[in-house]
Design an enzyme around this catalytic site. Structure first.
Site, PDB file in Angstrom:
ATOM      1  N   LYS A  30       0.842  -1.215   0.000  1.00  0.00           N
ATOM      2  CA  LYS A  30       0.000   0.000   0.000  1.00  0.00           C
ATOM      3  C   LYS A  30       0.873   1.259   0.000  1.00  0.00           C
ATOM      4  O   LYS A  30       0.677   2.161  -0.803  1.00  0.00           O
ATOM      5  CB  LYS A  30      -0.925   0.007   1.244  1.00  0.00           C
ATOM      6  CG  LYS A  30      -1.842  -1.200   1.321  1.00  0.00           C
ATOM      7  CD  LYS A  30      -2.811  -1.112   2.494  1.00  0.00           C
ATOM      8  CE  LYS A  30      -2.152  -1.196   3.862  1.00  0.00           C
ATOM      9  NZ  LYS A  30      -1.529  -2.503   4.153  1.00  0.00           N
TER      10      LYS A  30
ATOM     11  N   ARG B 136     -10.118   0.409   8.390  1.00  0.00           N
ATOM     12  CA  ARG B 136      -9.554  -0.896   8.696  1.00  0.00           C
ATOM     13  C   ARG B 136     -10.524  -1.765   9.483  1.00  0.00           C
ATOM     14  O   ARG B 136     -10.136  -2.805  10.024  1.00  0.00           O
ATOM     15  CB  ARG B 136      -8.332  -0.645   9.560  1.00  0.00           C
ATOM     16  CG  ARG B 136      -7.113  -1.422   9.190  1.00  0.00           C
ATOM     17  CD  ARG B 136      -6.051  -0.941  10.161  1.00  0.00           C
ATOM     18  NE  ARG B 136      -4.839  -1.638  10.014  1.00  0.00           N
ATOM     19  CZ  ARG B 136      -3.798  -1.186   9.329  1.00  0.00           C
ATOM     20  NH1 ARG B 136      -3.864  -0.062   8.681  1.00  0.00           N
ATOM     21  NH2 ARG B 136      -2.706  -1.890   9.305  1.00  0.00           N
TER      22      ARG B 136
ATOM     23  N   ARG C 189      11.634  -5.815   4.906  1.00  0.00           N
ATOM     24  CA  ARG C 189      11.285  -4.399   4.789  1.00  0.00           C
ATOM     25  C   ARG C 189      12.168  -3.542   5.699  1.00  0.00           C
ATOM     26  O   ARG C 189      12.467  -3.895   6.822  1.00  0.00           O
ATOM     27  CB  ARG C 189       9.824  -4.155   5.164  1.00  0.00           C
ATOM     28  CG  ARG C 189       9.555  -2.647   5.196  1.00  0.00           C
ATOM     29  CD  ARG C 189       8.129  -2.265   5.167  1.00  0.00           C
ATOM     30  NE  ARG C 189       7.387  -2.807   6.280  1.00  0.00           N
ATOM     31  CZ  ARG C 189       6.087  -2.616   6.424  1.00  0.00           C
ATOM     32  NH1 ARG C 189       5.428  -1.949   5.509  1.00  0.00           N
ATOM     33  NH2 ARG C 189       5.459  -3.140   7.446  1.00  0.00           N
TER      34      ARG C 189
ATOM     35  N   ARG D  92      10.889  -2.033  11.176  1.00  0.00           N
ATOM     36  CA  ARG D  92       9.822  -1.586  12.073  1.00  0.00           C
ATOM     37  C   ARG D  92       9.656  -2.588  13.210  1.00  0.00           C
ATOM     38  O   ARG D  92       9.744  -3.787  12.980  1.00  0.00           O
ATOM     39  CB  ARG D  92       8.503  -1.484  11.286  1.00  0.00           C
ATOM     40  CG  ARG D  92       8.188  -0.086  10.842  1.00  0.00           C
ATOM     41  CD  ARG D  92       7.027   0.029   9.896  1.00  0.00           C
ATOM     42  NE  ARG D  92       5.813  -0.694  10.219  1.00  0.00           N
ATOM     43  CZ  ARG D  92       4.703  -0.644   9.475  1.00  0.00           C
ATOM     44  NH1 ARG D  92       4.673   0.092   8.378  1.00  0.00           N
ATOM     45  NH2 ARG D  92       3.640  -1.328   9.811  1.00  0.00           N
TER      46      ARG D  92
ATOM     47  N   ARG E   9      -0.870  -9.549  12.932  1.00  0.00           N
ATOM     48  CA  ARG E   9      -1.441  -8.494  12.072  1.00  0.00           C
ATOM     49  C   ARG E   9      -2.260  -9.112  10.945  1.00  0.00           C
ATOM     50  O   ARG E   9      -3.312  -8.585  10.571  1.00  0.00           O
ATOM     51  CB  ARG E   9      -0.316  -7.621  11.502  1.00  0.00           C
ATOM     52  CG  ARG E   9       0.274  -6.696  12.562  1.00  0.00           C
ATOM     53  CD  ARG E   9       1.632  -6.163  12.168  1.00  0.00           C
ATOM     54  NE  ARG E   9       1.602  -5.310  10.999  1.00  0.00           N
ATOM     55  CZ  ARG E   9       2.676  -4.983  10.298  1.00  0.00           C
ATOM     56  NH1 ARG E   9       3.868  -5.436  10.677  1.00  0.00           N
ATOM     57  NH2 ARG E   9       2.578  -4.207   9.250  1.00  0.00           N
TER      58      ARG E   9
END
Ligand code: AP5
Ligand code: MG
Length: 218
Positions: A13, A88, A127, A160, A171
């Site tokens: 996203k 969400r 990431r 992160r 998640r």
């Protein structure tokens, strides 16, 4: 032009949002980025969000919805916004729809990035995120030019805290339980474009821009 870029954690996203805002003059409103900025600045909001984020759970709907409503009232959102990470949950979607309807507006497009869970877990491990501007990289797919340093602003890039495997799995579970039903809510309104989210970032970007051009012909 109100567009939602939608998909599971790690669907791309943020990566695709950065491209969309280059092609269209609307601001990206990313709730996760807003929380991380507040956390860095040590605000009450950041401190409240921290526990939920690190647990892979959703920050309460009322709090997130108020933040988004405040953000959408700012001048740069008059012509629209690209929502990333919001809504969400169904209550958030209903809040947003009602907020827009009160102002004679509506969501024009939901770009749904379709990515299987197995791909997500691999992506998140690689990431890296800028501690200052939030730019997103991947150690093998889209690395920084200089290791550990953001191409865009020169700050440090890190993993992160919620990108460890256990939190990613939570998640994903949160996504399937509370977030994915939103797709059907918007599909019933005829505004969903499904875009295959596996493949090269450029190719996916082309499909995303195509979907936007089709929904908002000039
Ligand atoms: P948020 O920051 O929104 O995280 P997320 O939805 O889990 O999504 P991510 O940002 O992790 O992934 P992305 O889809 O942006 O993927 P990216 O482009 O980075 O939210 C974090 C937390 O905040 C939530 O868990 C929650 O606690 C809270 N929160 C936020 N909003 C909330 C709300 N509305 N309500 C309640 N709580 C809320 O890409 C991922 C990686 O893959 C990158 O390394 C990238 O380089 C790479 N990549 C991208 N595309 C490709 C590709 N095509 N091929 C290979 N690699 C790719
Ligand atoms: Mg993101």
């Amino acid at each position: 032009m109100f567009v939602i870029i939608f998909g599971p954690p790690g669907a791309g996203k943020g990566t695709q949002a950065a491209r969309i805002v280059q092609a269209h003059p609307i601001p990206q409103v990313a709730t996760g980025d807003i929380f991380r900025k507040n956390l860095r600045e040590g605000t009450a909001l950041g401190i409240e969000a921290k526990g939920y984020m690190e647990a892979g759970k959703l920050v309460p709907d009322e709090l997130v919805s108020k933040i988004v409503a405040d953000r959408l009232q700012q001048d740069d959102c008059v012509a629209g916004a690209l929502l990333d990470g919001f809504p969400r949950s169904l209550p958030q979607a209903c809040f947003l729809d009602a907020w827009l309807a009160e102002r004679g507006m509506a969501i024009g497009l939901v770009v749904h990035l379709v990515v299987p869970d197995s791909v997500i877990v691999e992506r998140m491990g690689g990431r890296r995120t800028c501690t200052n501007c939030g730019a997103t990289y991947h150690v093998s797919v889209s690395p920084t030019k200089v290791q550990g340093i953001c191409d865009r602003c020169g700050s440090q890039v890190i993993q992160r805290p919620d990108d460890n495997e256990a939190t990613v799995l939570t998640r994903l579970a949160t996504y399937h339980e509370q977030t994915s039903p939103i797709v059907e809510h918007y599909r019933a309104l005829g505004v969903v474009a499904d875009v295959e989210g596996v493949g090269s970032i450029d190719r996916i970007g082309d499909h995303v821009i195509e979907a936007i051009t089709k929904a908002f012909p000039v």
